[in-house]
Design an enzyme around this catalytic site. Structure first.
Site, PDB file in Angstrom:
ATOM      1  N   HIS A  34       4.884  -9.235  -0.703  1.00  0.00           N
ATOM      2  CA  HIS A  34       4.028  -7.652  -1.021  1.00  0.00           C
ATOM      3  C   HIS A  34       3.985  -6.804  -2.175  1.00  0.00           C
ATOM      4  O   HIS A  34       2.944  -7.028  -2.370  1.00  0.00           O
ATOM      5  CB  HIS A  34       4.680  -6.805   0.209  1.00  0.00           C
ATOM      6  CG  HIS A  34       3.736  -6.098   0.496  1.00  0.00           C
ATOM      7  ND1 HIS A  34       1.941  -5.604   0.477  1.00  0.00           N
ATOM      8  CD2 HIS A  34       4.241  -4.167   0.439  1.00  0.00           C
ATOM      9  CE1 HIS A  34       2.121  -4.741   0.768  1.00  0.00           C
ATOM     10  NE2 HIS A  34       2.700  -3.948   0.937  1.00  0.00           N
ATOM     11  N   ASP A  35       5.133  -7.070  -2.586  1.00  0.00           N
ATOM     12  CA  ASP A  35       5.380  -6.220  -4.160  1.00  0.00           C
ATOM     13  C   ASP A  35       4.752  -6.828  -5.587  1.00  0.00           C
ATOM     14  O   ASP A  35       4.102  -6.504  -6.370  1.00  0.00           O
ATOM     15  CB  ASP A  35       7.310  -6.368  -4.334  1.00  0.00           C
ATOM     16  CG  ASP A  35       7.726  -5.473  -4.005  1.00  0.00           C
ATOM     17  OD1 ASP A  35       7.719  -4.016  -4.108  1.00  0.00           O
ATOM     18  OD2 ASP A  35       8.872  -5.016  -4.388  1.00  0.00           O
TER      19      ASP A  35
ATOM     20  N   ASP B  40       3.055 -12.876   0.731  1.00  0.00           N
ATOM     21  CA  ASP B  40       3.084 -11.553   0.995  1.00  0.00           C
ATOM     22  C   ASP B  40       3.045 -11.741   2.465  1.00  0.00           C
ATOM     23  O   ASP B  40       2.058 -12.369   3.347  1.00  0.00           O
ATOM     24  CB  ASP B  40       1.940 -10.283   0.865  1.00  0.00           C
ATOM     25  CG  ASP B  40       1.922  -9.710   1.521  1.00  0.00           C
ATOM     26  OD1 ASP B  40       2.823  -8.850   2.032  1.00  0.00           O
ATOM     27  OD2 ASP B  40       1.119  -8.749   0.384  1.00  0.00           O
TER      28      ASP B  40
ATOM     29  N   ARG C 127      15.192   2.487   3.739  1.00  0.00           N
ATOM     30  CA  ARG C 127      14.561   1.676   2.897  1.00  0.00           C
ATOM     31  C   ARG C 127      15.012   0.400   2.614  1.00  0.00           C
ATOM     32  O   ARG C 127      14.495  -0.279   2.085  1.00  0.00           O
ATOM     33  CB  ARG C 127      14.601   2.851   1.690  1.00  0.00           C
ATOM     34  CG  ARG C 127      14.287   2.166  -0.017  1.00  0.00           C
ATOM     35  CD  ARG C 127      13.285   2.164   0.303  1.00  0.00           C
ATOM     36  NE  ARG C 127      12.558   2.309  -1.388  1.00  0.00           N
ATOM     37  CZ  ARG C 127      11.331   1.905  -1.546  1.00  0.00           C
ATOM     38  NH1 ARG C 127       9.929   2.314  -0.957  1.00  0.00           N
ATOM     39  NH2 ARG C 127      11.257   1.670  -2.803  1.00  0.00           N
TER      40      ARG C 127
ATOM     41  N   SER D 249      -1.901  -2.227  -0.374  1.00  0.00           N
ATOM     42  CA  SER D 249      -0.763  -1.485   1.130  1.00  0.00           C
ATOM     43  C   SER D 249      -1.634  -0.341   1.489  1.00  0.00           C
ATOM     44  O   SER D 249      -2.705  -0.345   1.997  1.00  0.00           O
ATOM     45  CB  SER D 249       0.768  -1.314   0.740  1.00  0.00           C
ATOM     46  OG  SER D 249       1.227  -1.740   1.774  1.00  0.00           O
TER      47      SER D 249
END
Lengths: 371, 371
Positions: free
Chosen positions: B350-351, B317, B222, B153
């Site tokens: 993405h994680d 992602d 967040r 990232s």
């Protein structure tokens, strides 16, 4: 009512203390009016009516009236003589949803018991409640059969609910860019939008005036949602990484990329026409919509429908992805219903249902002609 | 510094009034320290060092120290004896980025000129500034050559910048789940996160205390970002439409779906460990990162690099989609560089770069062995 509105809006009282509207939440409303507009002419046998259902922040102003050309309808390009919703043939009705803020009863309405705006004392409404209210509106116009019910997104949820709740009234159902139940990702985006509003001190637990309302929170909710209406590709085409008025970074936190300016502009435009509490209520209704939960299974949900279906999805729509459209189609097939499926190849994401006239027209015109 | 931190954090002063750090924005910092941690042992010839660069809200605590098992590192599973980042072989360094809030100089640091926290008087920093600061840290350890630089990232952006800025120091570069320039959709998500913070009255133009800070805005930022780290599929698998503690809708605006609870939990957890101004600065650095703009073209950007590259992308992602990884690969190929590409099939969005150890390990271990 917010914003500049059409003089063609009409109002129907569809619930009174003698004839309350019972809601899915268990409560009832004893005073409900719906704002609606019509286009074209109802034929003598009253069988040429198309009901158009609007999306999250839409309203009754689906088309443009000949004497109000400056007030474009949200499906302006789709509705008029010789267009998809051909006003030479069809009589079009579109009403603002229950819980809305564009003339229909919702949290901005005066609660006659307190003489104040309902605010968050308004009961939570469901998509089925919205449809039940519309049914009473259609009844009040002495129309017993709808040629078609058509709408996109939240509008598509209403379309499916119409076909399920009133199978003998709906000849054809056209759910567009929609889902039989919102995904957790969709719920998540609605939740952060609601948090944006609720975090705004001006929201004040829903008790705010028209002068001092949670404008920042509502604008932010709109900005978040707006991202989900576009596609990665359409944003790259439309904005890229262009900066406003300069080639140089400003090294500040003010919006400087075109995409930031655009979102801020959209947010600020939105607060002039929409109510924050309505946004909470309507997103919650969308989250709650779940035909599987309500009817046991999607196939069971559709088992009693009599409508001919055209389901339409869009390739780059990631808010209501096409696999969700296909789920509707499969369930209808399993229930033995007459269903066509049309997948539109597009760059425009969820917003495509408002934009892709040329690609959608052949399918919709043909389908409406052959009902 | 926020949260419970490892006792193994070390600090390096990398800028002083005599040796200021010049920034891309034109300003300079005369007092900079970086917080860093190391794992494993530096060999006598000092050529077994891997620099790991962290993502948006990461920190120096990439791994778990043997005497602090309760304090798991953010890549806990990846780092240790016989793991990908094998501490029997390699000496691992990870430093908190410039502008961060986990021990390195950033907006929470005291500005010695005013004796107050910098707040928004901190200059805007770029990814290149972060890398230049790290370079001074590596110099201070008398390490002249890095076996590899690796990160996901924002960490991947630093990896590319390292290979470009210090071509003779980087033997291998492993940019993971990253992009040579953030998409407008990515900028848009960062912008709404920043708006969430800036809208919070407690933000107070960046002047807040540790007792009264923009907790609601930071939590919302967040929550928004967290949605973009997951995939539609992983959210369906993890949460579905499950309700908390009940099968019945509550007809209120309190979080009731599992996915809502989870996001609210993540938001509330985050504010205990992160600073709101840091969030503004770091997201802005990510928005500004654009190798094409900085170097004229991506191929030109990579033209002087000497590193061997392994680029890694993840199928689901959608924040840093794989087409962006492929853009990096193509530019490196065009520049005639040694590049491998690995696309991991995953459900985790993405994680995934934090989760897919088993799938990533064979490629990373093999690559690191054959540099």
């Amino acid at each position: 009512m917010l914003g500049t509105r059409s003089k063609h809006i009409q109002y129907a009282t569809i619930a009174t203390p003698m004839n309350p509207l019972k809601l899915d939440c268990g409560k009832e409303l004893t005073e409900v009016r719906l704002a609606y507009e019509t286009f074209g002419t109802l034929n003598p046998v009253k069988d040429n009516c198309i009901l158009i259902t609007h999306a999250l922040t839409g309203d009754s102003h689906v088309g443009t009236h000949a004497d109000e050309e400056e007030l474009k309808g949200w499906w302006h390009d789709f509705l008029g003589p010789d267009l998809i919703f051909d006003t030479n043939k069809y009589f079009i009705i579109c009403s603002n949803i229950l819980g809305g803020c564009m003339g229909s009863t919702g949290p901005t309405s005066i609660n006659k018991e307190t003489n104040r705006r309902y605010g968050t004392e308004f009961p939570l409404v469901s998509i089925r409640d919205m449809v039940n209210a519309q049914k009473r509106l259609v009844d009040s116009l002495n129309i017993s059969c709808l040629h078609a019910v058509c709408g996109g997104s939240l509008g598509g949820m209403q379309v499916m609910q119409w076909a399920i709740s009133y199978p003998d009234m709906v000849r054809a159902a056209i759910p567009i860019a929609t889902t039989p139940r919102l995904s957790p990702q969709g719920i998540a985006f609605n939740e952060v939008g609601r948090r944006a509003i609720i975090n705004d001190p001006a929201w004040n637990r829903g008790n705010y005036s028209t002068d001092s309302f949670p404008s920042q929170g509502l604008a932010l909710a709109r900005m978040i949602a707006h991202i989900t209406y576009l596609s990665d590709e359409s944003m790259r085409n439309k904005f890229g990484r262009m900066l406003r008025n300069t080639d140089e970074y400003q090294y500040s936190f003010a919006p400087e990329f075109e995409v930031e300016s655009y979102l801020n502009y959209q947010g600020n435009k939105f607060i002039k026409r929409f109510d924050a509490n309505s946004y909470l209520y309507i997103t919650k209704a969308v989250d709650y919509f779940d035909l599987e939960k309500t009817y046991g299974s999607l196939t069971k949900a559709f088992s009693e429908t009599n409508a001919k279906f055209l389901v339409m999805g869009f390739s780059t729509d990631w808010l209501y992805p096409i696999y969700q459209s296909k789920t509707i189609v499969s369930a209808l097939q399993k229930a033995g219903k007459d269903v066509s499926y049309c997948e539109i190849d597009t760059k425009f994401g969820h917003d495509a249902f408002l934009l892709e006239y040329e690609k959608m027209a052949p399918f919709l015109i043909n389908f409406l002609q052959n009902i």
